[in-house]
Motif scaffolding. Structure first.
Motif, PDB file in Angstrom:
ATOM      1  N   HIS A 192     -23.883   2.189  22.596  1.00 26.56           N
ATOM      2  CA  HIS A 192     -23.054   3.024  21.721  1.00 26.56           C
ATOM      3  C   HIS A 192     -21.613   2.554  21.868  1.00 26.56           C
ATOM      4  O   HIS A 192     -21.179   2.212  22.970  1.00 26.56           O
ATOM      5  N   TYR A 193     -20.870   2.549  20.751  1.00 31.95           N
ATOM      6  CA  TYR A 193     -19.521   1.994  20.776  1.00 31.95           C
ATOM      7  C   TYR A 193     -18.503   3.014  20.272  1.00 31.95           C
ATOM      8  O   TYR A 193     -18.720   3.689  19.262  1.00 31.95           O
ATOM      9  N   ASP A 194     -17.393   3.110  20.994  1.00 27.86           N
ATOM     10  CA  ASP A 194     -16.304   3.984  20.562  1.00 27.86           C
ATOM     11  C   ASP A 194     -15.609   3.420  19.328  1.00 27.86           C
ATOM     12  O   ASP A 194     -15.219   4.162  18.430  1.00 27.86           O
ATOM     13  N   ILE A 195     -15.457   2.097  19.313  1.00 29.08           N
ATOM     14  CA  ILE A 195     -14.773   1.422  18.203  1.00 29.08           C
ATOM     15  C   ILE A 195     -15.578   0.195  17.800  1.00 29.08           C
ATOM     16  O   ILE A 195     -16.001  -0.583  18.666  1.00 29.08           O
ATOM     17  N   ALA A 196     -15.781   0.009  16.504  1.00 26.49           N
ATOM     18  CA  ALA A 196     -16.393  -1.216  15.974  1.00 26.49           C
ATOM     19  C   ALA A 196     -15.403  -1.852  15.010  1.00 26.49           C
ATOM     20  O   ALA A 196     -14.824  -1.163  14.169  1.00 26.49           O
ATOM     21  N   ILE A 197     -15.207  -3.161  15.148  1.00 32.37           N
ATOM     22  CA  ILE A 197     -14.163  -3.861  14.400  1.00 32.37           C
ATOM     23  C   ILE A 197     -14.755  -5.032  13.637  1.00 32.37           C
ATOM     24  O   ILE A 197     -15.483  -5.855  14.195  1.00 32.37           O
ATOM     25  N   ASN A 198     -14.405  -5.140  12.360  1.00 33.40           N
ATOM     26  CA  ASN A 198     -14.726  -6.348  11.602  1.00 33.40           C
ATOM     27  C   ASN A 198     -13.563  -7.326  11.723  1.00 33.40           C
ATOM     28  O   ASN A 198     -12.495  -7.106  11.166  1.00 33.40           O
ATOM     29  N   GLY A 199     -13.779  -8.417  12.454  1.00 29.62           N
ATOM     30  CA  GLY A 199     -12.761  -9.453  12.596  1.00 29.62           C
ATOM     31  C   GLY A 199     -13.069 -10.679  11.758  1.00 29.62           C
ATOM     32  O   GLY A 199     -12.504 -11.748  11.985  1.00 29.62           O
ATOM     33  N   THR A 200     -13.965 -10.530  10.761  1.00 30.96           N
ATOM     34  CA  THR A 200     -14.337 -11.630   9.871  1.00 30.96           C
ATOM     35  C   THR A 200     -13.703 -11.427   8.495  1.00 30.96           C
ATOM     36  O   THR A 200     -13.067 -10.405   8.238  1.00 30.96           O
ATOM     37  N   SER A 201     -13.946 -12.372   7.598  1.00 33.02           N
ATOM     38  CA  SER A 201     -13.457 -12.240   6.220  1.00 33.02           C
ATOM     39  C   SER A 201     -14.463 -11.526   5.327  1.00 33.02           C
ATOM     40  O   SER A 201     -14.192 -11.312   4.139  1.00 33.02           O
ATOM     41  N   LEU A 202     -15.631 -11.157   5.861  1.00 31.74           N
ATOM     42  CA  LEU A 202     -16.639 -10.469   5.065  1.00 31.74           C
ATOM     43  C   LEU A 202     -16.106  -9.123   4.576  1.00 31.74           C
ATOM     44  O   LEU A 202     -15.604  -8.316   5.364  1.00 31.74           O
ATOM     45  N   GLY A 203     -16.216  -8.921   3.280  1.00 28.29           N
ATOM     46  CA  GLY A 203     -15.687  -7.711   2.669  1.00 28.29           C
ATOM     47  C   GLY A 203     -14.619  -7.998   1.645  1.00 28.29           C
ATOM     48  O   GLY A 203     -14.256  -7.135   0.837  1.00 28.29           O
ATOM     49  N   MET A 204     -14.106  -9.236   1.650  1.00 25.16           N
ATOM     50  CA  MET A 204     -13.103  -9.617   0.660  1.00 25.16           C
ATOM     51  C   MET A 204     -13.736  -9.788  -0.720  1.00 25.16           C
ATOM     52  O   MET A 204     -13.076  -9.578  -1.743  1.00 25.16           O
ATOM     53  N   LYS A 205     -15.013 -10.182  -0.733  1.00 31.88           N
ATOM     54  CA  LYS A 205     -15.730 -10.373  -1.991  1.00 31.88           C
ATOM     55  C   LYS A 205     -16.764  -9.262  -2.156  1.00 31.88           C
ATOM     56  O   LYS A 205     -17.392  -8.851  -1.181  1.00 31.88           O
ATOM     57  N   PRO A 206     -16.976  -8.786  -3.394  1.00 30.16           N
ATOM     58  CA  PRO A 206     -17.854  -7.627  -3.625  1.00 30.16           C
ATOM     59  C   PRO A 206     -19.282  -7.819  -3.132  1.00 30.16           C
ATOM     60  O   PRO A 206     -19.922  -6.856  -2.708  1.00 30.16           O
ATOM     61  N   ASN A 207     -19.786  -9.042  -3.174  1.00 25.83           N
ATOM     62  CA  ASN A 207     -21.181  -9.292  -2.820  1.00 25.83           C
ATOM     63  C   ASN A 207     -21.375  -9.749  -1.375  1.00 25.83           C
ATOM     64  O   ASN A 207     -22.464 -10.180  -1.002  1.00 25.83           O
ATOM     65  N   ASP A 208     -20.320  -9.674  -0.569  1.00 27.21           N
ATOM     66  CA  ASP A 208     -20.442 -10.068   0.840  1.00 27.21           C
ATOM     67  C   ASP A 208     -21.428  -9.169   1.576  1.00 27.21           C
ATOM     68  O   ASP A 208     -21.549  -7.966   1.288  1.00 27.21           O
ATOM     69  N   ASP A 209     -22.120  -9.759   2.542  1.00 24.58           N
ATOM     70  CA  ASP A 209     -22.955  -8.964   3.436  1.00 24.58           C
ATOM     71  C   ASP A 209     -22.075  -8.066   4.302  1.00 24.58           C
ATOM     72  O   ASP A 209     -20.894  -8.368   4.544  1.00 24.58           O
ATOM     73  N   LEU A 210     -22.641  -6.971   4.776  1.00 26.91           N
ATOM     74  CA  LEU A 210     -21.909  -6.139   5.727  1.00 26.91           C
ATOM     75  C   LEU A 210     -21.770  -6.891   7.049  1.00 26.91           C
ATOM     76  O   LEU A 210     -22.755  -7.433   7.562  1.00 26.91           O
ATOM     77  N   PRO A 211     -20.584  -6.963   7.627  1.00 26.03           N
ATOM     78  CA  PRO A 211     -20.424  -7.656   8.915  1.00 26.03           C
ATOM     79  C   PRO A 211     -21.054  -6.897  10.075  1.00 26.03           C
ATOM     80  O   PRO A 211     -21.310  -7.464  11.133  1.00 26.03           O
ATOM     81  N   ILE A 212     -21.273  -5.603   9.886  1.00 22.10           N
ATOM     82  CA  ILE A 212     -21.938  -4.762  10.880  1.00 22.10           C
ATOM     83  C   ILE A 212     -23.039  -4.004  10.147  1.00 22.10           C
ATOM     84  O   ILE A 212     -22.783  -3.376   9.116  1.00 22.10           O
ATOM     85  N   SER A 213     -24.255  -4.073  10.651  1.00 26.43           N
ATOM     86  CA  SER A 213     -25.394  -3.486   9.937  1.00 26.43           C
ATOM     87  C   SER A 213     -25.273  -1.966   9.844  1.00 26.43           C
ATOM     88  O   SER A 213     -24.601  -1.317  10.655  1.00 26.43           O
ATOM     89  N   LYS A 214     -25.965  -1.400   8.852  1.00 24.76           N
ATOM     90  CA  LYS A 214     -25.954   0.051   8.662  1.00 24.76           C
ATOM     91  C   LYS A 214     -26.471   0.774   9.894  1.00 24.76           C
ATOM     92  O   LYS A 214     -25.935   1.814  10.295  1.00 24.76           O
ATOM     93  N   SER A 215     -27.527   0.233  10.496  1.00 18.36           N
ATOM     94  CA  SER A 215     -28.105   0.881  11.678  1.00 18.36           C
ATOM     95  C   SER A 215     -27.148   0.844  12.863  1.00 18.36           C
ATOM     96  O   SER A 215     -27.107   1.772  13.679  1.00 18.36           O
TER      97      SER A 215
END
Length: 267
Positions: A192-215
């Motif tokens: 379990h994590y207090d903070i999760a951070i996206n440090g990638t470029s994923l998310g800049m484009k509409p069709n990008d995969d999620l950098p962190i899974s839903k689960s």
């Protein structure tokens, strides 16, 4: 205001590919205006591809009215190998997000992403001290954030990357400098994590995969972004839909803007 642009104006920039989404020019020029420095300096967007980046950097040495530039994705790691000198922070991280041109044409690179990210969290009321943190990415921005998290006493750090070898290499580098921080590349069933951070470029484009899974989002309390545009990335939207606290990438840039301008001589 246009009359303020003269033959003595120093050009500073933001170098990225793409650059159309960059908020840095408007934020920097607004801040320059507030400081009474707009006209002495002006920030421009500089759209440079990865292929053209080395030649572009070489050309900046010859541009005598170039003050410096913010270096954004995807150029941060490559820039560290192209400048003439690195600050201790940039050398530690192995990446650069601001370049300054000295009068002799030498280019000096530093890295402010990590401190900017932690400061942005602090301004929003969140502390990394004692936190268990999940970080997606092992590139320039992610590396800077990883070192800053360790410096500011996070309890543990789990690094995930599409190339596991890069995550492992970054983990070792952090452990060498901050052995008191538990650094891993493995996620356990009970993690379990207090903070999760996206440090990638994923998310800049509409069709990008999620950098962190839903689960995995479901096992985190606060979800934070480095991507600035769009401000509400698919990751943050998914986290918000799950009822999680979200933190956009804008505070990271805002927190380091004064430091960036100062490093480029605009103070």
């Amino acid at each position: 205001m246009l009359a303020s642009i003269t033959g003595n104006t120093k050009i500073i920039g933001v170098i990225a590919d793409p650059v159309s989404q960059a908020r840095t020019p408007i934020m920097a020029n607004t801040l320059l205006d507030e400081k009474g420095l707009w006209g002495a300096f002006v920030m421009l967007p500089m759209h440079v591809s990865a292929e053209g980046f080395p030649a572009f950097i070489a050309g900046l040495r010859a541009l005598k009215n170039f003050g410096g530039a913010v270096v954004s994705m995807p150029h941060k790691v490559v820039a560290a190998n192209l400048v003439d000198e690195l600050t201790p922070e940039a050398r530690l991280v192995g990446a650069v997000n601001v370049v300054r041109r000295n009068q002799d044409g030498r280019l000096i690179g530093t890295m402010l992403d990590g401190e900017g990210f932690v400061a942005g969290l602090a301004c929003a009321g969140y502390s990394v001290k004692g936190a268990n943190v999940l970080l997606a990415g092992a590139g320039g921005a992610a590396s800077a954030i990883a070192f800053a998290l360790a410096k500011h006493h996070c309890a543990s750090l789990c690094i995930q990357n599409r190339t596991p070898e890069r995550a492992s290499a970054l983990s070792k580098r952090i452990t060498d400098v901050y052995p008191q921080v538990e650094v891993t590349t493995e996620i356990h069933a009970t993690s379990h994590y207090d903070i999760a951070i996206n440090g990638t470029s994923l998310g800049m484009k509409p069709n990008d995969d999620l950098p962190i899974s839903k689960s995995l989002i479901a096992r985190c309390d606060l979800i934070a972004e480095c991507v600035i545009a769009p401000e509400m990335t698919p990751l943050l939207q998914e986290a918000s839909d799950q009822g999680k606290v979200v933190h956009t990438g804008v505070p990271m840039l805002a927190a380091q803007m004064n430091l960036m301008l100062a490093f480029m001589g605009a103070e």
